[in-house]
Scaffold this motif. Sequence first.
Motif, PDB file in Angstrom:
ATOM      1  N   TYR A   1      -9.007  31.250 -24.019  1.00 29.89           N
ATOM      2  CA  TYR A   1      -9.305  29.957 -23.402  1.00 29.89           C
ATOM      3  C   TYR A   1      -8.074  29.061 -23.526  1.00 29.89           C
ATOM      4  N   GLU A   2      -8.036  28.052 -22.651  1.00 31.89           N
ATOM      5  CA  GLU A   2      -6.856  27.179 -22.650  1.00 31.89           C
ATOM      6  C   GLU A   2      -6.705  26.447 -23.983  1.00 31.89           C
ATOM      7  N   SER A   3      -7.819  26.077 -24.598  1.00 32.19           N
ATOM      8  CA  SER A   3      -7.781  25.272 -25.826  1.00 32.19           C
ATOM      9  C   SER A   3      -9.095  25.453 -26.579  1.00 32.19           C
ATOM     10  N   LYS A   4      -9.132  24.953 -27.801  1.00 33.58           N
ATOM     11  CA  LYS A   4     -10.381  25.005 -28.572  1.00 33.58           C
ATOM     12  C   LYS A   4     -11.464  24.211 -27.848  1.00 33.58           C
ATOM     13  N   GLN A   5     -11.058  23.093 -27.273  1.00 33.74           N
ATOM     14  CA  GLN A   5     -12.013  22.258 -26.547  1.00 33.74           C
ATOM     15  C   GLN A   5     -12.614  23.018 -25.359  1.00 33.74           C
ATOM     16  N   ALA A   6     -11.745  23.710 -24.625  1.00 32.14           N
ATOM     17  CA  ALA A   6     -12.228  24.492 -23.476  1.00 32.14           C
ATOM     18  C   ALA A   6     -13.206  25.580 -23.938  1.00 32.14           C
ATOM     19  N   PHE A   7     -12.889  26.197 -25.072  1.00 30.29           N
ATOM     20  CA  PHE A   7     -13.784  27.221 -25.630  1.00 30.29           C
ATOM     21  C   PHE A   7     -15.131  26.605 -26.006  1.00 30.29           C
ATOM     22  N   LYS A   8     -15.087  25.424 -26.636  1.00 32.97           N
ATOM     23  CA  LYS A   8     -16.327  24.775 -27.050  1.00 32.97           C
ATOM     24  C   LYS A   8     -17.198  24.417 -25.839  1.00 32.97           C
ATOM     25  N   GLU A   9     -16.549  23.955 -24.790  1.00 34.41           N
ATOM     26  CA  GLU A   9     -17.286  23.652 -23.560  1.00 34.41           C
ATOM     27  C   GLU A   9     -17.914  24.923 -22.983  1.00 34.41           C
ATOM     28  N   ALA A  10     -17.099  25.993 -22.963  1.00 33.79           N
ATOM     29  CA  ALA A  10     -17.582  27.271 -22.417  1.00 33.79           C
ATOM     30  C   ALA A  10     -18.792  27.775 -23.201  1.00 33.79           C
ATOM     31  N   SER A  11     -18.745  27.573 -24.525  1.00 37.06           N
ATOM     32  CA  SER A  11     -19.810  28.105 -25.384  1.00 37.06           C
ATOM     33  C   SER A  11     -21.170  27.495 -25.099  1.00 37.06           C
ATOM     34  N   LYS A  12     -21.160  26.323 -24.472  1.00 38.68           N
ATOM     35  CA  LYS A  12     -22.425  25.632 -24.169  1.00 38.68           C
ATOM     36  C   LYS A  12     -23.086  26.150 -22.893  1.00 38.68           C
TER      37      LYS A  12
ATOM     38  N   LYS B   1     -17.294  38.271 -18.275  1.00 31.78           N
ATOM     39  CA  LYS B   1     -16.318  37.710 -17.332  1.00 31.78           C
ATOM     40  C   LYS B   1     -16.876  36.568 -16.487  1.00 31.78           C
ATOM     41  N   LYS B   2     -18.187  36.372 -16.557  1.00 31.84           N
ATOM     42  CA  LYS B   2     -18.788  35.224 -15.843  1.00 31.84           C
ATOM     43  C   LYS B   2     -18.634  33.917 -16.613  1.00 31.84           C
ATOM     44  N   ILE B   3     -18.188  33.973 -17.877  1.00 30.22           N
ATOM     45  CA  ILE B   3     -18.133  32.754 -18.695  1.00 30.22           C
ATOM     46  C   ILE B   3     -17.124  31.771 -18.092  1.00 30.22           C
ATOM     47  N   PRO B   4     -17.552  30.563 -17.776  1.00 33.30           N
ATOM     48  CA  PRO B   4     -16.640  29.569 -17.183  1.00 33.30           C
ATOM     49  C   PRO B   4     -15.526  29.200 -18.166  1.00 33.30           C
ATOM     50  N   GLY B   5     -14.312  29.113 -17.671  1.00 30.62           N
ATOM     51  CA  GLY B   5     -13.192  28.707 -18.515  1.00 30.62           C
ATOM     52  C   GLY B   5     -12.484  29.866 -19.194  1.00 30.62           C
ATOM     53  N   LEU B   6     -13.082  31.047 -19.119  1.00 31.08           N
ATOM     54  CA  LEU B   6     -12.446  32.236 -19.714  1.00 31.08           C
ATOM     55  C   LEU B   6     -11.227  32.594 -18.870  1.00 31.08           C
ATOM     56  N   GLN B   7     -10.043  32.609 -19.511  1.00 27.09           N
ATOM     57  CA  GLN B   7      -8.814  32.780 -18.734  1.00 27.09           C
ATOM     58  C   GLN B   7      -8.271  34.203 -18.750  1.00 27.09           C
ATOM     59  N   ASP B   8      -8.547  34.915 -19.821  1.00 31.09           N
ATOM     60  CA  ASP B   8      -7.991  36.263 -19.911  1.00 31.09           C
ATOM     61  C   ASP B   8      -8.826  37.062 -20.914  1.00 31.09           C
ATOM     62  N   VAL B   9      -8.898  38.368 -20.691  1.00 28.41           N
ATOM     63  CA  VAL B   9      -9.609  39.256 -21.615  1.00 28.41           C
ATOM     64  C   VAL B   9      -8.701  40.441 -21.917  1.00 28.41           C
ATOM     65  N   LYS B  10      -8.498  40.695 -23.196  1.00 26.84           N
ATOM     66  CA  LYS B  10      -7.723  41.875 -23.580  1.00 26.84           C
ATOM     67  C   LYS B  10      -8.575  42.778 -24.449  1.00 26.84           C
ATOM     68  N   ILE B  11      -8.465  44.060 -24.160  1.00 24.53           N
ATOM     69  CA  ILE B  11      -9.221  45.075 -24.897  1.00 24.53           C
ATOM     70  C   ILE B  11      -8.241  45.933 -25.685  1.00 24.53           C
ATOM     71  N   THR B  12      -8.570  46.224 -26.924  1.00 23.02           N
ATOM     72  CA  THR B  12      -7.808  47.221 -27.679  1.00 23.02           C
ATOM     73  C   THR B  12      -8.748  48.346 -28.063  1.00 23.02           C
TER      74      THR B  12
ATOM     75  N   GLY C   1      -4.013  50.397 -31.999  1.00 22.02           N
ATOM     76  CA  GLY C   1      -4.504  50.951 -30.744  1.00 22.02           C
ATOM     77  C   GLY C   1      -3.777  50.383 -29.553  1.00 22.02           C
ATOM     78  N   GLU C   2      -4.154  50.871 -28.399  1.00 22.87           N
ATOM     79  CA  GLU C   2      -3.550  50.449 -27.144  1.00 22.87           C
ATOM     80  C   GLU C   2      -4.276  49.205 -26.631  1.00 22.87           C
ATOM     81  N   GLU C   3      -3.504  48.196 -26.261  1.00 25.02           N
ATOM     82  CA  GLU C   3      -4.092  46.973 -25.693  1.00 25.02           C
ATOM     83  C   GLU C   3      -3.881  46.958 -24.188  1.00 25.02           C
ATOM     84  N   TYR C   4      -4.908  46.543 -23.468  1.00 24.86           N
ATOM     85  CA  TYR C   4      -4.761  46.398 -22.020  1.00 24.86           C
ATOM     86  C   TYR C   4      -5.638  45.259 -21.504  1.00 24.86           C
ATOM     87  N   GLY C   5      -5.275  44.730 -20.364  1.00 18.91           N
ATOM     88  CA  GLY C   5      -6.057  43.646 -19.769  1.00 18.91           C
ATOM     89  C   GLY C   5      -7.306  44.214 -19.131  1.00 18.91           C
ATOM     90  N   GLU C   6      -8.362  43.399 -19.106  1.00 19.91           N
ATOM     91  CA  GLU C   6      -9.631  43.878 -18.544  1.00 19.91           C
ATOM     92  C   GLU C   6     -10.018  42.967 -17.382  1.00 19.91           C
TER      93      GLU C   6
END
Lengths: 101, 101
Positions: free
Chosen positions: B61-72, B30-41, A96-101
Amino acid sequence: MFKMVALYKRPENTESFDEYYFGTHMPLTKKIPGLQDVKITKISGSPMGESEYYLMCEMYYESKQAFKEASKTEESKAAGKDAMKFAGNLVTFFFGEEYGE
Amino acid sequence: MFKMVALYKRPENTESFDEYYFGTHMPLTKKIPGLQDVKITKISGSPMGESEYYLMCEMYYESKQAFKEASKTEESKAAGKDAMKFAGNLVTFFFGEEYGE
Protein backbone atom coordinates in the motif's frame (compact mmCIF):
# COMPACT_ATOMS: atom_id res chain seq x y z
CA MET A 1 14.56 -12.51 -8.11
CA PHE A 2 15.64 -15.03 -5.52
CA LYS A 3 15.63 -13.94 -1.92
CA MET A 4 16.81 -15.02 1.50
CA VAL A 5 14.54 -13.85 4.30
CA ALA A 6 15.59 -13.35 7.91
CA LEU A 7 12.58 -12.89 10.17
CA TYR A 8 13.34 -11.74 13.72
CA LYS A 9 11.04 -12.04 16.70
CA ARG A 10 10.76 -9.01 18.95
CA PRO A 11 13.83 -8.80 21.20
CA GLU A 12 13.59 -7.87 24.86
CA ASN A 13 15.67 -4.77 24.27
CA THR A 14 14.84 -3.25 20.90
CA GLU A 15 17.30 -0.39 21.34
CA SER A 16 20.35 -2.60 21.77
CA PHE A 17 19.07 -4.92 19.02
CA ASP A 18 18.81 -2.01 16.59
CA GLU A 19 22.22 -0.71 17.54
CA TYR A 20 23.87 -4.05 16.86
CA TYR A 21 21.75 -4.89 13.85
CA PHE A 22 22.28 -1.68 11.93
CA GLY A 23 25.73 -0.85 13.30
CA THR A 24 27.42 -4.25 13.06
CA HIS A 25 25.30 -6.95 11.42
CA MET A 26 24.07 -5.01 8.38
CA PRO A 27 27.56 -3.86 7.34
CA LEU A 28 28.70 -7.52 7.49
CA THR A 29 25.67 -8.61 5.45
CA LYS A 30 26.28 -6.01 2.78
CA LYS A 31 29.74 -7.44 2.13
CA ILE A 32 28.23 -10.67 0.74
CA PRO A 33 29.28 -11.00 -2.92
CA GLY A 34 26.37 -11.12 -5.35
CA LEU A 35 23.90 -9.52 -2.94
CA GLN A 36 21.93 -7.13 -5.12
CA ASP A 37 19.45 -5.49 -2.81
CA VAL A 38 18.42 -5.48 0.86
CA LYS A 39 14.98 -4.51 2.11
CA ILE A 40 14.06 -4.05 5.73
CA THR A 41 10.56 -4.11 7.18
CA LYS A 42 10.09 -2.73 10.66
CA ILE A 43 7.08 -4.73 11.82
CA SER A 44 4.59 -2.53 13.62
CA GLY A 45 1.73 -4.90 14.29
CA SER A 46 -0.70 -7.52 13.07
CA PRO A 47 -4.44 -7.56 12.44
CA MET A 48 -4.83 -9.04 15.94
CA GLY A 49 -2.77 -6.26 17.60
CA GLU A 50 0.87 -6.79 18.48
CA SER A 51 3.03 -9.07 16.37
CA GLU A 52 5.54 -11.49 17.83
CA TYR A 53 7.81 -10.37 14.98
CA TYR A 54 9.96 -7.28 15.01
CA LEU A 55 11.97 -7.05 11.82
CA MET A 56 12.21 -8.75 8.45
CA CYS A 57 15.26 -8.52 6.23
CA GLU A 58 15.00 -9.57 2.60
CA MET A 59 18.24 -10.17 0.72
CA TYR A 60 17.97 -10.34 -3.05
CA TYR A 61 20.09 -12.27 -5.52
CA GLU A 62 19.85 -12.52 -9.28
CA SER A 63 19.01 -16.23 -9.17
CA LYS A 64 19.04 -19.28 -6.93
CA GLN A 65 22.37 -20.19 -8.46
CA ALA A 66 23.83 -16.76 -7.58
CA PHE A 67 22.53 -17.20 -4.03
CA LYS A 68 24.12 -20.65 -3.77
CA GLU A 69 27.45 -19.28 -4.97
CA ALA A 70 27.20 -16.40 -2.50
CA SER A 71 26.47 -18.79 0.35
CA LYS A 72 29.84 -20.46 -0.11
CA THR A 73 31.80 -17.26 0.50
CA GLU A 74 33.55 -16.30 3.71
CA GLU A 75 31.50 -13.09 3.83
CA SER A 76 28.22 -15.01 3.80
CA LYS A 77 29.42 -17.42 6.45
CA ALA A 78 30.57 -14.52 8.63
CA ALA A 79 27.20 -12.76 8.33
CA GLY A 80 25.31 -15.97 9.11
CA LYS A 81 27.51 -16.70 12.11
CA ASP A 82 27.02 -13.17 13.36
CA ALA A 83 23.21 -13.44 13.10
CA MET A 84 23.26 -16.65 15.12
CA LYS A 85 25.54 -15.02 17.70
CA PHE A 86 23.44 -11.94 18.43
CA ALA A 87 19.97 -13.29 17.59
CA GLY A 88 20.10 -17.08 17.36
CA ASN A 89 17.04 -17.37 19.60
CA LEU A 90 15.05 -14.80 17.58
CA VAL A 91 15.76 -15.40 13.92
CA THR A 92 14.18 -17.71 11.34
CA PHE A 93 15.66 -17.99 7.85
CA PHE A 94 13.98 -19.15 4.67
CA PHE A 95 14.49 -18.56 0.96
CA GLY A 96 12.67 -18.76 -2.33
CA GLU A 97 11.81 -17.20 -5.64
CA GLU A 98 9.83 -13.95 -5.54
CA TYR A 99 7.52 -12.91 -8.35
CA GLY A 100 4.73 -10.43 -8.95
CA GLU A 101 1.17 -11.70 -8.90
CA MET B 1 5.84 1.47 1.01
CA PHE B 2 3.72 -0.10 3.70
CA LYS B 3 3.06 -3.80 3.44
CA MET B 4 0.91 -6.52 4.93
CA VAL B 5 2.61 -9.91 4.98
CA ALA B 6 0.83 -13.26 5.03
CA LEU B 7 3.24 -16.09 5.83
CA TYR B 8 1.88 -19.61 5.32
CA LYS B 9 3.26 -22.78 6.80
CA ARG B 10 3.56 -25.76 4.50
CA PRO B 11 0.13 -27.37 4.04
CA GLU B 12 -0.35 -31.13 4.02
CA ASN B 13 -1.61 -31.01 0.46
CA THR B 14 0.29 -28.37 -1.51
CA GLU B 15 -1.62 -29.09 -4.71
CA SER B 16 -5.05 -28.32 -3.27
CA PHE B 17 -3.60 -25.36 -1.36
CA ASP B 18 -2.21 -23.87 -4.58
CA GLU B 19 -5.44 -24.48 -6.42
CA TYR B 20 -7.49 -22.64 -3.81
CA TYR B 21 -4.89 -19.97 -3.18
CA PHE B 22 -4.33 -18.90 -6.75
CA GLY B 23 -7.79 -19.77 -8.07
CA THR B 24 -9.98 -18.31 -5.32
CA HIS B 25 -8.08 -16.46 -2.61
CA MET B 26 -5.79 -14.33 -4.80
CA PRO B 27 -8.64 -12.98 -6.96
CA LEU B 28 -10.45 -11.94 -3.74
CA THR B 29 -7.28 -10.29 -2.42
CA LYS B 30 -6.71 -8.34 -5.61
CA LYS B 31 -10.13 -6.70 -5.24
CA ILE B 32 -8.96 -4.82 -2.11
CA PRO B 33 -9.13 -1.06 -2.86
CA GLY B 34 -5.79 0.71 -2.55
CA LEU B 35 -3.73 -2.45 -2.96
CA GLN B 36 -0.87 -1.40 -5.22
CA ASP B 37 1.24 -4.49 -5.66
CA VAL B 38 1.33 -8.15 -4.64
CA LYS B 39 4.48 -10.24 -4.44
CA ILE B 40 4.57 -13.96 -3.87
CA THR B 41 7.54 -15.96 -2.63
CA LYS B 42 7.41 -19.71 -3.07
CA ILE B 43 9.61 -20.84 -0.21
CA SER B 44 11.95 -23.61 -1.28
CA GLY B 45 14.07 -24.14 1.81
CA SER B 46 16.17 -22.75 4.61
CA PRO B 47 19.89 -22.85 5.43
CA MET B 48 19.11 -25.85 7.67
CA GLY B 49 17.29 -27.77 4.91
CA GLU B 50 13.51 -27.77 4.71
CA SER B 51 11.53 -24.75 5.88
CA GLU B 52 8.33 -25.03 7.87
CA TYR B 53 7.07 -22.21 5.65
CA TYR B 54 5.61 -22.66 2.20
CA LEU B 55 4.52 -19.32 0.80
CA MET B 56 4.79 -15.62 1.63
CA CYS B 57 2.45 -13.03 0.17
CA GLU B 58 3.38 -9.35 0.45
CA MET B 59 0.63 -6.82 -0.18
CA TYR B 60 1.79 -3.25 -0.77
CA TYR B 61 0.00 0.00 0.00
CA GLU B 62 1.09 3.58 -0.54
CA SER B 63 1.17 4.30 3.21
CA LYS B 64 0.04 3.00 6.59
CA GLN B 65 -2.95 5.31 6.30
CA ALA B 66 -3.89 3.85 2.91
CA PHE B 67 -3.61 0.35 4.40
CA LYS B 68 -5.83 1.33 7.33
CA GLU B 69 -8.45 2.72 4.97
CA ALA B 70 -8.27 -0.43 2.84
CA SER B 71 -8.71 -2.63 5.91
CA LYS B 72 -12.13 -1.11 6.56
CA THR B 73 -13.52 -2.17 3.20
CA GLU B 74 -15.80 -5.13 2.56
CA GLU B 75 -13.28 -6.48 0.04
CA SER B 76 -10.50 -6.55 2.65
CA LYS B 77 -12.74 -8.20 5.23
CA ALA B 78 -13.82 -10.82 2.67
CA ALA B 79 -10.21 -11.64 1.76
CA GLY B 80 -9.20 -11.87 5.42
CA LYS B 81 -12.17 -14.09 6.24
CA ASP B 82 -11.35 -16.31 3.28
CA ALA B 83 -7.71 -16.71 4.42
CA MET B 84 -8.85 -17.76 7.87
CA LYS B 85 -11.32 -20.20 6.33
CA PHE B 86 -8.92 -22.10 4.09
CA ALA B 87 -5.67 -21.61 6.03
CA GLY B 88 -6.45 -20.34 9.51
CA ASN B 89 -4.15 -22.96 11.02
CA LEU B 90 -1.29 -22.12 8.64
CA VAL B 91 -1.18 -18.36 8.24
CA THR B 92 0.51 -15.61 10.25
CA PHE B 93 -0.11 -11.97 9.39
CA PHE B 94 2.06 -8.96 10.20
CA PHE B 95 2.58 -5.52 8.72
CA GLY B 96 5.07 -2.69 8.65
CA GLU B 97 6.99 -0.14 6.64
CA GLU B 98 9.47 -1.46 4.08
CA TYR B 99 12.53 0.47 3.04
CA GLY B 100 15.81 -0.14 1.23
CA GLU B 101 18.96 -0.52 3.33
